[in-house]
Design a protein around this motif. Structure first.
Motif, PDB file in Angstrom:
ATOM      1  N   ARG A  83      29.345 -30.155  -3.436  1.00 32.86           N
ATOM      2  CA  ARG A  83      27.960 -30.347  -2.546  1.00 32.86           C
ATOM      3  C   ARG A  83      27.193 -28.954  -2.471  1.00 32.86           C
ATOM      4  NH1 ARG A  83      31.427 -31.791   1.624  1.00 32.86           N
ATOM      5  NH2 ARG A  83      32.310 -33.801   1.095  1.00 32.86           N
ATOM      6  N   GLU A  84      27.910 -27.896  -2.714  1.00 28.96           N
ATOM      7  CA  GLU A  84      27.190 -26.612  -2.700  1.00 28.96           C
ATOM      8  C   GLU A  84      26.389 -26.289  -3.808  1.00 28.96           C
ATOM      9  OE1 GLU A  84      28.917 -22.110  -3.410  1.00 28.96           O
ATOM     10  OE2 GLU A  84      29.867 -23.475  -2.169  1.00 28.96           O
ATOM     11  N   ILE A  85      26.888 -26.904  -5.191  1.00 22.61           N
ATOM     12  CA  ILE A  85      26.170 -26.604  -6.284  1.00 22.61           C
ATOM     13  C   ILE A  85      25.297 -27.915  -7.004  1.00 22.61           C
ATOM     14  CG2 ILE A  85      27.922 -24.931  -7.049  1.00 22.61           C
ATOM     15  CD1 ILE A  85      29.282 -27.171  -8.861  1.00 22.61           C
ATOM     16  N   VAL A  86      25.709 -29.121  -6.553  1.00 24.95           N
ATOM     17  CA  VAL A  86      24.980 -30.272  -7.082  1.00 24.95           C
ATOM     18  C   VAL A  86      23.498 -30.282  -6.932  1.00 24.95           C
ATOM     19  CG1 VAL A  86      24.987 -31.627  -5.178  1.00 24.95           C
ATOM     20  CG2 VAL A  86      25.150 -32.916  -7.422  1.00 24.95           C
ATOM     21  N   ASP A  87      22.864 -29.509  -6.172  1.00 25.91           N
ATOM     22  CA  ASP A  87      21.377 -29.648  -5.863  1.00 25.91           C
ATOM     23  C   ASP A  87      20.687 -28.374  -6.779  1.00 25.91           C
ATOM     24  OD1 ASP A  87      21.277 -32.124  -4.653  1.00 25.91           O
ATOM     25  OD2 ASP A  87      21.493 -31.064  -2.789  1.00 25.91           O
ATOM     26  N   GLN A  88      21.510 -27.674  -7.231  1.00 21.15           N
ATOM     27  CA  GLN A  88      20.922 -26.397  -8.232  1.00 21.15           C
ATOM     28  C   GLN A  88      20.877 -26.751  -9.369  1.00 21.15           C
ATOM     29  OE1 GLN A  88      23.255 -23.001  -7.378  1.00 21.15           O
ATOM     30  NE2 GLN A  88      24.206 -23.913  -5.542  1.00 21.15           N
ATOM     31  N   HIS A  89      21.364 -27.902 -10.023  1.00 19.87           N
ATOM     32  CA  HIS A  89      21.049 -28.234 -11.554  1.00 19.87           C
ATOM     33  C   HIS A  89      20.638 -29.569 -11.402  1.00 19.87           C
ATOM     34  CE1 HIS A  89      22.986 -24.443 -12.398  1.00 19.87           C
ATOM     35  NE2 HIS A  89      23.909 -24.780 -11.472  1.00 19.87           N
ATOM     36  N   ARG A 120      35.129 -31.451  -3.079  1.00 23.48           N
ATOM     37  CA  ARG A 120      33.872 -31.963  -2.424  1.00 23.48           C
ATOM     38  C   ARG A 120      33.100 -30.949  -1.860  1.00 23.48           C
ATOM     39  NH1 ARG A 120      34.675 -37.295   0.473  1.00 23.48           N
ATOM     40  NH2 ARG A 120      32.595 -37.647   0.100  1.00 23.48           N
ATOM     41  N   ALA A 121      33.563 -30.163  -1.070  1.00 20.35           N
ATOM     42  CA  ALA A 121      32.582 -29.101  -0.493  1.00 20.35           C
ATOM     43  C   ALA A 121      31.772 -28.258  -1.674  1.00 20.35           C
ATOM     44  CB  ALA A 121      33.425 -28.226   0.421  1.00 20.35           C
ATOM     45  N   ALA A 152      38.593 -34.575  -9.885  1.00 21.88           N
ATOM     46  CA  ALA A 152      37.302 -34.848 -10.600  1.00 21.88           C
ATOM     47  C   ALA A 152      36.796 -36.340 -10.245  1.00 21.88           C
ATOM     48  CB  ALA A 152      37.142 -34.156 -11.797  1.00 21.88           C
ATOM     49  N   ILE A 153      37.692 -37.241 -10.781  1.00 20.05           N
ATOM     50  CA  ILE A 153      37.414 -38.519 -10.710  1.00 20.05           C
ATOM     51  C   ILE A 153      37.059 -39.120  -9.203  1.00 20.05           C
ATOM     52  CG2 ILE A 153      38.268 -41.042 -10.905  1.00 20.05           C
ATOM     53  CD1 ILE A 153      39.985 -39.668 -13.137  1.00 20.05           C
ATOM     54  N   GLU A 154      37.971 -38.774  -8.311  1.00 20.35           N
ATOM     55  CA  GLU A 154      37.726 -38.956  -6.865  1.00 20.35           C
ATOM     56  C   GLU A 154      36.502 -38.509  -6.254  1.00 20.35           C
ATOM     57  OE1 GLU A 154      38.579 -41.673  -3.703  1.00 20.35           O
ATOM     58  OE2 GLU A 154      39.295 -41.589  -5.823  1.00 20.35           O
ATOM     59  N   THR A 155      36.254 -37.246  -6.433  1.00 15.35           N
ATOM     60  CA  THR A 155      35.004 -36.664  -6.166  1.00 15.35           C
ATOM     61  C   THR A 155      33.843 -37.343  -6.792  1.00 15.35           C
ATOM     62  OG1 THR A 155      36.113 -34.422  -5.876  1.00 15.35           O
ATOM     63  CG2 THR A 155      33.526 -34.318  -6.166  1.00 15.35           C
ATOM     64  N   ARG A 190      29.172 -40.307  -5.426  1.00 14.17           N
ATOM     65  CA  ARG A 190      28.300 -41.093  -6.288  1.00 14.17           C
ATOM     66  C   ARG A 190      27.540 -40.100  -7.492  1.00 14.17           C
ATOM     67  NH1 ARG A 190      27.189 -46.239  -3.502  1.00 14.17           N
ATOM     68  NH2 ARG A 190      28.642 -46.212  -1.759  1.00 14.17           N
ATOM     69  N   HIS A 191      28.631 -39.633  -8.061  1.00 13.63           N
ATOM     70  CA  HIS A 191      28.021 -38.515  -9.104  1.00 13.63           C
ATOM     71  C   HIS A 191      27.308 -39.176 -10.062  1.00 13.63           C
ATOM     72  CE1 HIS A 191      27.795 -34.978 -11.444  1.00 13.63           C
ATOM     73  NE2 HIS A 191      28.347 -35.578 -12.659  1.00 13.63           N
ATOM     74  N   ASP A 192      25.952 -38.821 -10.260  1.00 12.88           N
ATOM     75  CA  ASP A 192      25.294 -39.544 -11.318  1.00 12.88           C
ATOM     76  C   ASP A 192      24.239 -38.462 -12.153  1.00 12.88           C
ATOM     77  OD1 ASP A 192      23.341 -38.716  -9.440  1.00 12.88           O
ATOM     78  OD2 ASP A 192      22.401 -40.733  -9.284  1.00 12.88           O
ATOM     79  N   LYS A 193      24.617 -37.135 -12.205  1.00 12.87           N
ATOM     80  CA  LYS A 193      23.887 -36.072 -12.895  1.00 12.87           C
ATOM     81  C   LYS A 193      24.507 -35.529 -14.049  1.00 12.87           C
ATOM     82  CE  LYS A 193      21.361 -33.294 -10.261  1.00 12.87           C
ATOM     83  NZ  LYS A 193      21.075 -32.424  -8.946  1.00 12.87           N
ATOM     84  N   GLY A 194      25.453 -36.171 -14.599  1.00 15.53           N
ATOM     85  CA  GLY A 194      26.338 -35.608 -15.737  1.00 15.53           C
ATOM     86  C   GLY A 194      27.621 -36.485 -15.989  1.00 15.53           C
ATOM     87  N   ARG A 195      28.323 -35.976 -16.970  1.00 20.64           N
ATOM     88  CA  ARG A 195      29.399 -36.565 -17.370  1.00 20.64           C
ATOM     89  C   ARG A 195      30.688 -36.245 -16.634  1.00 20.64           C
ATOM     90  NH1 ARG A 195      29.146 -36.693 -24.039  1.00 20.64           N
ATOM     91  NH2 ARG A 195      26.863 -37.317 -24.018  1.00 20.64           N
TER      92      ARG A 195
END
Length: 137
Positions: free
Chosen positions: A65-71, A61-62, A86-89, A94-99
């Motif tokens: 959070r470090e990379i999610v806003d870069q893409h 998760r850390a 991956a599933i739990e993260t 609340r991942h909604d930026k990809g598959r």
């Protein structure tokens, strides 16, 4: 924003380098790739003593959070135990930026890359989603 990205999470007893061929295939397909070596991994088996699943999840998760806003697009992919992380993260963040892609076998590389780069449904994996020991149809 940068190119689409894939966050790769290795399985139990592995390291980020175990997914090297997947990194290469995804980079050749135009993706930026990220990975992590989970706590207790990459050294001696005894390094896993005292490490909890929550330690692995927090590390994933850390990094997420470090990379999610870069893409604009970030896919999350796990191998074996990494799939569970991956599933739990994705659920907790609340991942909604990809598959979200999970697998239990390294031999599915071609199918996984197709699942990420194609807008169409990936080809069926023999036996997937069927019941019984001989579900090849």
């Amino acid at each position: 924003m940068a190119e689409p990205a894939v966050f790769l999470i290795h399985g139990l007893g592995g390291t980020q380098y175990d997914l090297g061929s997947m990194h290469k295939r995804l980079k050749n397909a135009g993706f930026v790739t990220y990975s992590i070596t989970l706590p207790g991994h990459g050294g001696q088996p005894s390094d896993l003593l005292g490490v909890r699943a929550e330690d692995w999840l927090e590390a994933v998760r850390a990094k997420y959070r470090e990379i999610v806003d870069q893409h604009e697009v970030l896919h999350v992919m796990g191998m074996c135990m990494g799939s569970l992380l991956a599933i739990e993260t994705c659920k907790r963040e609340r991942h909604d930026k990809g598959r979200l892609v999970g697998t239990g076998a390294a031999g599915l590389h071609r199918w996984l890359v197709h699942a990420l780069v194609s807008r169409a449904a990936p080809p069926a994996v023999p036996g997937a989603g069927r019941d019984g020991p001989d579900a090849r149809g």
